[in-house]
Motif scaffolding. Structure first.
Motif, mmCIF file in Angstrom:
data_model
loop_
_atom_site.group_PDB
_atom_site.id
_atom_site.type_symbol
_atom_site.label_atom_id
_atom_site.label_comp_id
_atom_site.label_asym_id
_atom_site.label_seq_id
_atom_site.Cartn_x
_atom_site.Cartn_y
_atom_site.Cartn_z
ATOM 1 N N ALA A 95 0.845 -1.201 0.000
ATOM 2 C CA ALA A 95 0.000 0.000 0.000
ATOM 3 C C ALA A 95 0.879 1.249 0.000
ATOM 4 C CB ALA A 95 -0.921 -0.007 1.215
ATOM 5 N N GLU A 96 0.564 2.184 -0.884
ATOM 6 C CA GLU A 96 1.374 3.393 -1.014
ATOM 7 C C GLU A 96 1.051 4.436 0.043
ATOM 8 O OE1 GLU A 96 0.939 4.883 -4.947
ATOM 9 O OE2 GLU A 96 1.970 3.183 -5.883
ATOM 10 N N ARG A 97 -0.112 4.330 0.635
ATOM 11 C CA ARG A 97 -0.541 5.293 1.645
ATOM 12 C C ARG A 97 -1.594 4.619 2.520
ATOM 13 N NH1 ARG A 97 -1.343 10.001 -0.199
ATOM 14 N NH2 ARG A 97 -0.377 9.698 -2.244
ATOM 15 N N PRO A 98 -1.960 5.210 3.647
ATOM 16 C CA PRO A 98 -3.006 4.606 4.480
ATOM 17 C C PRO A 98 -4.333 4.524 3.731
ATOM 18 C CG PRO A 98 -1.848 6.339 5.671
ATOM 19 C CD PRO A 98 -1.413 6.441 4.248
ATOM 20 N N THR A 99 -5.093 3.482 3.997
ATOM 21 C CA THR A 99 -6.414 3.317 3.396
ATOM 22 C C THR A 99 -7.477 3.335 4.489
ATOM 23 O OG1 THR A 99 -6.013 0.930 3.425
ATOM 24 C CG2 THR A 99 -5.662 2.084 1.334
ATOM 25 N N GLN A 100 -8.684 3.676 4.073
ATOM 26 C CA GLN A 100 -9.745 3.919 5.048
ATOM 27 C C GLN A 100 -10.259 2.631 5.686
ATOM 28 O OE1 GLN A 100 -12.872 6.820 4.255
ATOM 29 N NE2 GLN A 100 -11.748 7.499 2.430
ATOM 30 N N ILE A 101 -10.678 2.778 6.929
ATOM 31 C CA ILE A 101 -11.367 1.725 7.670
ATOM 32 C C ILE A 101 -12.651 2.315 8.244
ATOM 33 C CG2 ILE A 101 -9.344 0.315 8.189
ATOM 34 C CD1 ILE A 101 -9.135 1.748 10.882
ATOM 35 N N ALA A 102 -13.403 1.480 8.940
ATOM 36 C CA ALA A 102 -14.742 1.895 9.353
ATOM 37 C C ALA A 102 -14.814 2.473 10.762
ATOM 38 C CB ALA A 102 -15.699 0.703 9.251
ATOM 39 N N PHE A 103 -13.859 2.117 11.626
ATOM 40 C CA PHE A 103 -14.042 2.407 13.047
ATOM 41 C C PHE A 103 -12.775 2.961 13.697
ATOM 42 C CE2 PHE A 103 -16.608 -1.437 12.027
ATOM 43 C CZ PHE A 103 -17.864 -0.847 12.082
ATOM 44 N N ILE A 104 -12.987 3.620 14.836
ATOM 45 C CA ILE A 104 -11.904 4.097 15.695
ATOM 46 C C ILE A 104 -11.798 3.175 16.901
ATOM 47 C CG2 ILE A 104 -11.114 5.967 17.199
ATOM 48 C CD1 ILE A 104 -12.604 7.922 15.416
ATOM 49 N N ALA A 105 -10.587 2.753 17.212
ATOM 50 C CA ALA A 105 -10.326 2.010 18.447
ATOM 51 C C ALA A 105 -9.995 3.014 19.546
ATOM 52 C CB ALA A 105 -9.172 1.040 18.249
ATOM 53 N N ALA A 106 -10.700 2.931 20.659
ATOM 54 C CA ALA A 106 -10.477 3.896 21.737
ATOM 55 C C ALA A 106 -9.109 3.711 22.384
ATOM 56 C CB ALA A 106 -11.576 3.770 22.787
ATOM 57 N N GLY A 107 -8.537 2.506 22.291
ATOM 58 C CA GLY A 107 -7.247 2.234 22.911
ATOM 59 C C GLY A 107 -6.056 2.745 22.137
ATOM 60 N N PHE A 108 -6.268 3.152 20.882
ATOM 61 C CA PHE A 108 -5.209 3.807 20.116
ATOM 62 C C PHE A 108 -5.786 4.540 18.912
ATOM 63 C CE2 PHE A 108 -2.672 3.624 16.180
ATOM 64 C CZ PHE A 108 -1.803 4.659 16.481
ATOM 65 N N PHE A 109 -5.598 5.844 18.885
ATOM 66 C CA PHE A 109 -5.769 6.585 17.642
ATOM 67 C C PHE A 109 -4.865 7.810 17.667
ATOM 68 C CE2 PHE A 109 -9.238 8.571 20.142
ATOM 69 C CZ PHE A 109 -9.064 9.922 19.864
ATOM 70 N N PHE A 110 -4.543 8.284 16.466
ATOM 71 C CA PHE A 110 -3.574 9.364 16.277
ATOM 72 C C PHE A 110 -4.153 10.315 15.244
ATOM 73 C CE2 PHE A 110 0.112 11.496 14.542
ATOM 74 C CZ PHE A 110 1.045 11.558 15.571
ATOM 75 N N ALA A 111 -4.210 11.618 15.575
ATOM 76 C CA ALA A 111 -4.852 12.573 14.671
ATOM 77 C C ALA A 111 -4.295 13.969 14.906
ATOM 78 C CB ALA A 111 -6.366 12.579 14.890
ATOM 79 N N HIS A 112 -4.591 14.852 13.962
ATOM 80 C CA HIS A 112 -4.326 16.272 14.172
ATOM 81 C C HIS A 112 -5.238 16.754 15.298
ATOM 82 C CE1 HIS A 112 -4.395 20.638 13.367
ATOM 83 N NE2 HIS A 112 -3.186 20.447 12.860
ATOM 84 N N SER A 113 -4.741 17.679 16.110
ATOM 85 C CA SER A 113 -5.470 18.063 17.322
ATOM 86 C C SER A 113 -6.726 18.878 17.062
ATOM 87 C CB SER A 113 -4.545 18.829 18.271
ATOM 88 O OG SER A 113 -3.593 17.954 18.833
ATOM 89 N N SER A 114 -6.977 19.292 15.832
ATOM 90 C CA SER A 114 -8.264 19.929 15.538
ATOM 91 C C SER A 114 -9.415 18.952 15.762
ATOM 92 C CB SER A 114 -8.286 20.461 14.106
ATOM 93 O OG SER A 114 -7.935 19.452 13.175
#
Length: 633
Positions: A469-488
């Protein structure tokens, strides 16, 4: 035999000669006709002359002036003019802040009725097939009702004069339950003067947690107190205490995001956690830029204060005659404070002294579940560019910080991109995790059949991201035990303080709220953290075992959760969890301030359920090929 004579240029045949001879007479008559056409018919010429007579011009001018005056009077005195929509125009045009509660309620009801009537009237003019699509959104309806959406806010601007409010004044992580100097002034600045500081936020929450602790002690005196009384007491205290902070910063992050610093905030909720210190050490040791890491930890421990006897979790001690596990709880020493262990280590003391470790402490018997603890932890964010939420028993791979930054920026929807996964597991913490295995994909779900979980949607992992995979691909859900995002993310999806006692439901709520606010969820291509998964038979303490301990009610959390989880089920659109049914069942309090932590306005719940193939009405989850095969960027 006659011969053909050549025609001279000046000699015309007979017919041509006759036409030329008649030309002068016909030209004169044609000129008269053209003049008549230009002037128009005689009758019209007479009317035109009459209209432009000076007397008529004056009359028309007076008539126009009268019409303008009438129009002006109508606009300024509309109360006697019936509205075509049936709304009292005077009420609608009045400043809503000047309306009485009854008038405002009347206006809202009328506007709602008009919108519904207009929609029904429009549908009545559609062909029958189009009407069906208008009612269902063009596809089968997948949820039972439409929850309220988050309103639009008019946030305050940031205080441009603030000087590093995340660092000054410093809020030391030790001792436990510290006294914050000048706390009243810091709280006043936080709530009333748009001058937030981390120290002021911590002081504010200690005020609230003192009241919460006292409430729990009072509730424990009556071990027969009805469940809804306990819930109502919590919601009232929380609304009264936390609303001033929530209102002061709605529609924005508390601090401006320090984009240029490129720092990461790590949110940690730790319940009686023995691996907290090793987790912090691993994160810093393996980071490329440890100086750019800031941690917000919520420590929920049994501290053994004031003669409190701590207890273990349920320990399996053998089998009974039927072959089932026999369990017991035993007395235990006070929990290790992982923050103290970490800060007393000379290698890491610098981070504690420089404001990189921010802590809120509370008693284990005041713990209300991971969602509430993560709400507290999110308030310890101080303007860092990235927000990372994780569990407190992890190992990290080398340069995990740089790699996660690069990965999230590669996502097509960045900055509205979230990396999330269930990390691979480990049994014993040894500091040897290398990372690099293909990232897991959160692509399946199920409606829980466990009676304790009240049919809430549980998410699961299925498959791995392709290695090429050349870049991340979409999934359906967020795991509360780990996620990483821009702070907005914190502006669009603020954490909800009104989901106490809930263990399940947190992840589906986060997923739907983020997606409807325009955020896409992605699987990281490689695993850079590992998680210790803990089966119940290990006997480690669980928060639900502490709820009700003071009152001698060991199953209290389960009984409370079944009411509060309706807040999440209402958001998802369960047919039995409409506002009317929740109110009818006596659970209305669980929707307190719901609209501020509800769905976003950028995409619809129906579209999310269609994308993820979740049928809430029939409580079915179907396979998502796009998610499993990593085809959606």
């Amino acid at each position: 035999m006659s011969s053909a004579l050549p025609l001279d240029d000046n000699v015309l045949p007979n017919e041509a000669q006759e036409e030329e001879d008649a030309a002068p007479a016909s030209q004169s008559s044609r000129r008269r006709e053209r003049r008549e056409r230009r002037r128009g018919p005689k009758k019209i010429r007479q009317i035109t002359t009459l209209i432009f007579h000076p007397v008529f011009i004056v009359l028309f001018g007076l008539l126009g002036l009268a019409l303008m005056i009438s129009f002006f009077l109508v606009l300024n005195h509309p109360e006697n003019v019936p509205s075509s929509r049936g709304v009292d125009i005077r009420l609608a045009n009045q400043n809503r802040h000047d309306l009485s509660p009854s008038d405002l309620a009347e206006l809202q009801v009328k506007l709602s009725q008009n919108q519904q009537a207009s929609a029904e009237q429009a549908r009545d003019h559609l062909p029958s097939t189009t009407k069906a699509k208008a009612k269902s959104g063009g596809s089968p309806k997948l949820h039972g009702h439409q929850p309220k959406l988050v309103p639009k806010y008019d946030p305050k601007p940031f205080d441009a004069a603030a000087n590093n409010p995340h660092l000054h004044p410093l809020a030391p992580p030790l001792p436990i339950f510290p006294t914050i100097p000048n706390s009243q002034q810091l709280i006043d600045d936080l709530l009333h003067h748009n001058k937030p500081t981390i120290a002021g936020i911590i002081a504010f929450f200690y005020r609230y947690l003192e009241k919460l602790h006292a409430l729990h002690k009072e509730n424990a005196k009556d071990n027969q107190m009805p469940e809804m009384d306990i819930i109502t007491n919590y919601f009232k205290l929380t609304q009264d205490s936390l609303t001033p902070l929530e209102q002061a910063y709605r529609g924005r992050t508390i601090f401006p995001i320090r984009e240029e610093e490129d720092a990461i905030f790590v949110s940690l909720a730790a319940f009686r956690e023995h691996l907290l210190a090793p987790t912090l050490m691993s994160a810093l040791d393996q980071a490329e830029h440890p100086e750019k890491l800031y941690f917000g930890a919520v420590i929920q421990n049994c501290f053994g204060l004031n003669g409190t006897v701590c207890r273990t979790g349920l320990q399996v001690i053998g089998k009974n005659a039927e072959g089932k596990d026999q369990v017991k709880m035993s007395d235990a020493p006070p929990d290790e404070n992982g923050i103290e262990t970490f800060c007393k280590n000379p290698k890491y003391k610098q981070y504690c002294d420089s404001g990189h470790i921010r802590v809120i402490y509370l008693h284990d018997t005041d713990a209300l579940g991971p969602a509430t603890a993560r709400y507290y932890a999110s308030k310890l964010w101080g303007g860092e560019k990235y927000f990372m939420q994780m569990d407190s028993h992890l190992e990290f791979a080398k340069e995990w910080d740089r790699k996660y930054k690069e990965e999230v920026q590669l996502a097509r929807n960045y900055p509205k991109a979230i990396l999330s996964a269930y990390p691979p597991g480990f049994s014993e913490f040894n500091g040897q995790f290398q990372g690099g295995s293909p990232g897991g994909r959160l692509c399946t779900c199920e409606f829980s059949q466990n009676g304790v979980e009240n049919h809430i949607i549980r998410i699961n992992q299925f498959g791995n991201t392709p290695k090429d995979a050349e870049r991340p691909t979409q999934i359906a859900f967020i795991a509360a035990g780990f996620f990483f995002a821009h702070s907005s993310f914190l502006k669009d999806v603020p954490f909800d303080p009104y989901v106490p006692w809930c263990f399940m439901g947190e992840e589906i709520a986060l997923s739907i709220r983020a997606w409807t606010n325009g955020w896409n969820i992605y699987a990281p291509r490689k695993s850079l953290i590992a998680h210790q998964y803990r089966p119940g038979r290990l006997g480690l303490p669980k928060f639900w075992e502490s709820v009700g301990r003071d009152a001698g009610r060991p199953a209290l959390n389960t009984k409370l959760q079944k009411h509060v989880i309706r807040r999440i089920k209402h958001m998802v659109g369960y047919t039995d969890d409409t506002p009317e049914l929740i109110e009818k069942d006596g659970d209305g309090v669980v929707l307190t301030d719901y609209e501020h932590y509800s769905l976003g306005n950028e995409r619809s719940l129906q579209d999310y359920l269609k994308l993820t193939k979740i049928d809430v009405i029939n409580q079915k989850c179907q396979r998502m090929d796009w998610c499993e095969k990593a085809t959606l960027e």
